[in-house]
Design a protein around this motif. Structure first.
Motif, PDB file in Angstrom:
ATOM      1  N   ALA A  17       0.824  -1.208   0.000  1.00 47.68           N
ATOM      2  CA  ALA A  17       0.000   0.000   0.000  1.00 47.68           C
ATOM      3  C   ALA A  17       0.857   1.256   0.000  1.00 47.68           C
ATOM      4  CB  ALA A  17      -0.929  -0.011   1.215  1.00 47.68           C
ATOM      5  N   ARG A  18       1.917   1.238   0.787  1.00 49.19           N
ATOM      6  CA  ARG A  18       2.802   2.406   0.833  1.00 49.19           C
ATOM      7  C   ARG A  18       3.632   2.537  -0.449  1.00 49.19           C
ATOM      8  NH1 ARG A  18       4.379   5.107   5.422  1.00 49.19           N
ATOM      9  NH2 ARG A  18       2.924   4.864   7.153  1.00 49.19           N
ATOM     10  N   LEU A  19       4.048   1.403  -0.993  1.00 51.09           N
ATOM     11  CA  LEU A  19       4.828   1.446  -2.227  1.00 51.09           C
ATOM     12  C   LEU A  19       3.980   1.942  -3.396  1.00 51.09           C
ATOM     13  CD1 LEU A  19       7.753   0.808  -2.965  1.00 51.09           C
ATOM     14  CD2 LEU A  19       7.032  -1.505  -3.580  1.00 51.09           C
ATOM     15  N   ALA A  20       2.662   1.746  -3.310  1.00 49.67           N
ATOM     16  CA  ALA A  20       1.765   2.228  -4.360  1.00 49.67           C
ATOM     17  C   ALA A  20       1.799   3.748  -4.466  1.00 49.67           C
ATOM     18  CB  ALA A  20       0.341   1.745  -4.106  1.00 49.67           C
ATOM     19  N   ARG A  21       2.279   4.421  -3.410  1.00 52.50           N
ATOM     20  CA  ARG A  21       2.405   5.879  -3.475  1.00 52.50           C
ATOM     21  C   ARG A  21       3.408   6.304  -4.543  1.00 52.50           C
ATOM     22  NH1 ARG A  21       2.747   7.004   3.106  1.00 52.50           N
ATOM     23  NH2 ARG A  21       0.569   6.432   3.569  1.00 52.50           N
ATOM     24  N   VAL A  22       4.374   5.433  -4.839  1.00 53.40           N
ATOM     25  CA  VAL A  22       5.321   5.731  -5.919  1.00 53.40           C
ATOM     26  C   VAL A  22       4.578   5.821  -7.247  1.00 53.40           C
ATOM     27  CG1 VAL A  22       7.353   4.919  -7.181  1.00 53.40           C
ATOM     28  CG2 VAL A  22       7.242   4.654  -4.690  1.00 53.40           C
ATOM     29  N   ASP A  23       3.660   4.889  -7.494  1.00 55.86           N
ATOM     30  CA  ASP A  23       2.869   4.922  -8.728  1.00 55.86           C
ATOM     31  C   ASP A  23       2.013   6.180  -8.803  1.00 55.86           C
ATOM     32  OD1 ASP A  23       3.672   2.404  -9.872  1.00 55.86           O
ATOM     33  OD2 ASP A  23       2.445   1.395  -8.376  1.00 55.86           O
ATOM     34  N   SER A  24       1.382   6.537  -7.692  1.00 61.66           N
ATOM     35  CA  SER A  24       0.532   7.730  -7.675  1.00 61.66           C
ATOM     36  C   SER A  24       1.351   8.979  -7.952  1.00 61.66           C
ATOM     37  CB  SER A  24      -0.174   7.853  -6.317  1.00 61.66           C
ATOM     38  OG  SER A  24      -0.997   6.730  -6.074  1.00 61.66           O
ATOM     39  N   TRP A  25       2.524   9.044  -7.350  1.00 59.50           N
ATOM     40  CA  TRP A  25       3.429  10.192  -7.565  1.00 59.50           C
ATOM     41  C   TRP A  25       3.864  10.279  -9.016  1.00 59.50           C
ATOM     42  CZ3 TRP A  25       8.752   9.408  -8.750  1.00 59.50           C
ATOM     43  CH2 TRP A  25       9.559  10.552  -8.731  1.00 59.50           C
ATOM     44  N   ARG A  26       4.278   9.154  -9.574  1.00 61.17           N
ATOM     45  CA  ARG A  26       4.762   9.130 -10.965  1.00 61.17           C
ATOM     46  C   ARG A  26       3.632   9.472 -11.932  1.00 61.17           C
ATOM     47  NH1 ARG A  26       5.673   4.111 -11.094  1.00 61.17           N
ATOM     48  NH2 ARG A  26       3.811   3.730 -12.373  1.00 61.17           N
ATOM     49  N   ASP A  27       2.449   8.912 -11.701  1.00 58.25           N
ATOM     50  CA  ASP A  27       1.299   9.212 -12.562  1.00 58.25           C
ATOM     51  C   ASP A  27       0.939  10.698 -12.493  1.00 58.25           C
ATOM     52  OD1 ASP A  27       1.090   6.561 -13.322  1.00 58.25           O
ATOM     53  OD2 ASP A  27      -0.543   6.098 -11.920  1.00 58.25           O
ATOM     54  N   ALA A  28       1.009  11.276 -11.303  1.00 53.59           N
ATOM     55  CA  ALA A  28       0.658  12.694 -11.145  1.00 53.59           C
ATOM     56  C   ALA A  28       1.631  13.593 -11.891  1.00 53.59           C
ATOM     57  CB  ALA A  28       0.622  13.058  -9.660  1.00 53.59           C
ATOM     58  N   LEU A  29       2.905  13.222 -11.906  1.00 57.95           N
ATOM     59  CA  LEU A  29       3.897  14.012 -12.649  1.00 57.95           C
ATOM     60  C   LEU A  29       3.576  14.034 -14.136  1.00 57.95           C
ATOM     61  CD1 LEU A  29       7.134  12.767 -10.854  1.00 57.95           C
ATOM     62  CD2 LEU A  29       6.284  15.128 -10.844  1.00 57.95           C
ATOM     63  N   VAL A  30       3.115  12.913 -14.651  1.00 57.82           N
ATOM     64  CA  VAL A  30       2.764  12.823 -16.071  1.00 57.82           C
ATOM     65  C   VAL A  30       1.421  13.501 -16.334  1.00 57.82           C
ATOM     66  CG1 VAL A  30       2.183  11.233 -17.948  1.00 57.82           C
ATOM     67  CG2 VAL A  30       4.139  10.753 -16.458  1.00 57.82           C
ATOM     68  N   VAL A 399      11.877   9.755  -0.350  1.00 54.57           N
ATOM     69  CA  VAL A 399      10.914   9.666   0.757  1.00 54.57           C
ATOM     70  C   VAL A 399       9.896   8.556   0.483  1.00 54.57           C
ATOM     71  CG1 VAL A 399       9.099  10.876   2.023  1.00 54.57           C
ATOM     72  CG2 VAL A 399      11.200  12.090   1.385  1.00 54.57           C
ATOM     73  N   LEU A 400       9.378   8.520  -0.731  1.00 53.17           N
ATOM     74  CA  LEU A 400       8.340   7.545  -1.081  1.00 53.17           C
ATOM     75  C   LEU A 400       8.839   6.110  -0.974  1.00 53.17           C
ATOM     76  CD1 LEU A 400       6.895   9.456  -4.139  1.00 53.17           C
ATOM     77  CD2 LEU A 400       5.660   8.968  -2.012  1.00 53.17           C
ATOM     78  N   CYS A 401      10.107   5.889  -1.265  1.00 54.75           N
ATOM     79  CA  CYS A 401      10.644   4.531  -1.186  1.00 54.75           C
ATOM     80  C   CYS A 401      10.970   4.134   0.252  1.00 54.75           C
ATOM     81  CB  CYS A 401      11.883   4.412  -2.071  1.00 54.75           C
ATOM     82  SG  CYS A 401      11.501   4.509  -3.839  1.00 54.75           S
ATOM     83  N   TYR A 402      11.625   5.006   0.982  1.00 57.38           N
ATOM     84  CA  TYR A 402      11.992   4.645   2.353  1.00 57.38           C
ATOM     85  C   TYR A 402      10.789   4.526   3.275  1.00 57.38           C
ATOM     86  CZ  TYR A 402      17.050   4.757   1.755  1.00 57.38           C
ATOM     87  OH  TYR A 402      18.341   4.463   1.376  1.00 57.38           O
ATOM     88  N   GLN A 403       9.736   5.320   3.039  1.00 58.53           N
ATOM     89  CA  GLN A 403       8.569   5.211   3.906  1.00 58.53           C
ATOM     90  C   GLN A 403       7.820   3.891   3.714  1.00 58.53           C
ATOM     91  OE1 GLN A 403       4.969   5.549   2.891  1.00 58.53           O
ATOM     92  NE2 GLN A 403       5.692   5.184   0.806  1.00 58.53           N
ATOM     93  N   ALA A 404       8.140   3.167   2.633  1.00 60.69           N
ATOM     94  CA  ALA A 404       7.473   1.891   2.358  1.00 60.69           C
ATOM     95  C   ALA A 404       8.139   0.725   3.076  1.00 60.69           C
ATOM     96  CB  ALA A 404       7.461   1.628   0.852  1.00 60.69           C
ATOM     97  N   ILE A 405       9.313   0.950   3.693  1.00 53.31           N
ATOM     98  CA  ILE A 405       9.985  -0.139   4.404  1.00 53.31           C
ATOM     99  C   ILE A 405       9.273  -0.421   5.723  1.00 53.31           C
ATOM    100  CG2 ILE A 405      12.119  -0.840   5.543  1.00 53.31           C
ATOM    101  CD1 ILE A 405      13.675   0.779   3.478  1.00 53.31           C
TER     102      ILE A 405
END
Length: 407
Positions: A17-30, A399-405
């Motif tokens: 669930a936390r790692l999915a924030r990376v997808d949301s961030w990347r999609d928002a940039l595009v 931040v998005l990657c480390y918060q997923a650990i």
């Protein structure tokens, strides 16, 4: 080389669930028009747990971003060039404190800029010779013409000291650089520079082999980095991404069409400082090699102790203590520099989440990677937007990657 995920996030101590924030961030940039497209990869404990692509590799042609898209990685070339040099170090070809004049006599009698104007400037003698370690750590007193910060930078531009665009040979451009004054005394300051291109030339001289050929035969082929090289051959050109800058409307504006790119044909210079193109599948193999301390799938290019030396800080303190307020692919506070990449010293001082000992670097088109031996983590960001300072992508992704650990 394409790639797929190898583990569910929970299997390697990450929250899905936390790692999915990376997808949301990347999609928002595009979706917001800041990036044409982007790819992110997260590997932990030797297994890829996240791989995502958003947007377009080529907006004009409607080519989607994919895991096998080829990117200009620019300065993410530097760590590979440093590995090339350290392979020769292990063969006994040089010592880190050897003066480069032992192998490159053109750097004899160097002088250091001491002030003045373009038409009349003063220099003083260098107090010591540049060493090989100075080249590996960007403390040689060299600079980049692209800096546009001082007289020495201007001299580089005037004399065509540019390893990306020059039609001269690698040796010829290095020889010209050696006729120009240094920006600082060797070993005195950290200044981002052409040092790694000079290092590539040193590899060629010591090995007796063209630097591009050395890289291909001694590093890229053994590591299975089949899509990585100094140009894109015709059969792979459809996979080369377009390169962009931020346009006046805030949206990506084309600066290098893949079909007309200078990277679409063999280049005169194999730039050790910024000439490679690669894919996320290839570069994660290099990350595995680093995390495995010099070995990948039974192929060992460096010894464990050598990689540990490369990942150690070789500066007197952090880059802020030795660096100047000039461009870098890293922040300065709390960050040191090893033999080829930055080294995290103090996350609190760097004001970013991370781990002491983590090594990283990025490229001019906003690409980035880092490897964290303590967390057994590797992260890659590939996109094509120049300059890399346009948006704080690297800090946000960190931040998005480390918060997923979670384990």
């Amino acid at each position: 080389m394409s790639i797929e995920t190898e583990a569910a996030p929970a299997e390697v101590g990450l929250s899905a669930a936390r790692l999915a924030r990376v997808d949301s961030w990347r999609d928002a940039l595009v979706d917001s028009g800041r990036l044409a497209g982007a790819t992110t990869l997260v590997m932990r404990r030797g297994r890829v747990a996240h791989l995502g692509c958003s947007g377009m590799a080529d907006m004009a042609r409607g080519v989607p971003m994919r895991a096998d898209t080829i990117h200009r990685i620019y300065s993410m070339t530097k760590p590979l060039t440093s590995v090339a040099a350290m392979m020769l170090y292990e063969e006994g070809r040089f010592q880190l404190d050897d003066p480069v004049t032992r192998f490159l006599p053109e750097f004899s009698g160097m002088r250091v800029f001491a002030g003045g104007s373009r038409g009349s400037f003063e220099t003083v003698p260098a107090v010591r010779n540049i060493t090989v370690r100075d080249l590996l750590t960007h403390t040689a007193g060299l600079t980049y013409g692209m800096m546009h910060a001082n007289m020495v930078d201007a001299m580089y531009r005037d004399q065509d000291v540019d390893f990306q665009t020059s039609d001269r040979t690698l040796a010829e451009v290095v020889a010209t650089a050696a006729t120009l004054p240094l920006l600082a005394q060797p070993g005195a300051e950290w200044n981002y520079s052409i040092a790694t291109d000079v290092l590539g030339h040193l590899v060629a001289v010591l090995s007796g082999q063209d630097f591009g050929a050395f890289m291909a035969e001694r590093i890229l082929a053994p590591l299975g980095m089949a899509d990585t090289g100094f140009h894109v051959p015709p059969e792979r050109l459809s996979r080369l991404a377009a390169n962009y800058r931020r346009g006046g409307d805030g949206r990506p504006a084309l600066i290098d069409d893949p079909q007309d790119s200078s990277f679409a044909r063999p280049r005169r210079i194999a730039s050790g400082g910024g000439g490679l193109l690669s894919t996320v599948g290839d570069y994660v193999r290099f990350c595995r090699f680093l995390l495995n301390r010099g070995e990948l799938e039974g192929t060992r290019l460096l010894g464990r102790k050598t990689v540990e030396l490369m990942m150690s800080n070789h500066l007197r303190g952090d880059m802020a203590a030795m660096g100047q307020p000039r461009f870098s692919e890293s922040t300065f506070e709390g960050i040191g520099f090893g033999l080829g990449f930055s080294v995290m010293l103090d996350p609190a001082r760097a004001q970013i989440i991370g781990t002491p000992g983590e090594c990283a670097w990025g490229g001019a088109a906003s690409t980035a990677f880092w490897v964290d031996p303590v967390e057994e983590l590797a992260v890659i960001l590939l996109t094509q937007l120049m300059p890399s300072s346009t948006y704080p992508l690297r800090r946000e992704l960190r931040v998005l990657c480390y918060q997923a650990i979670i384990d």
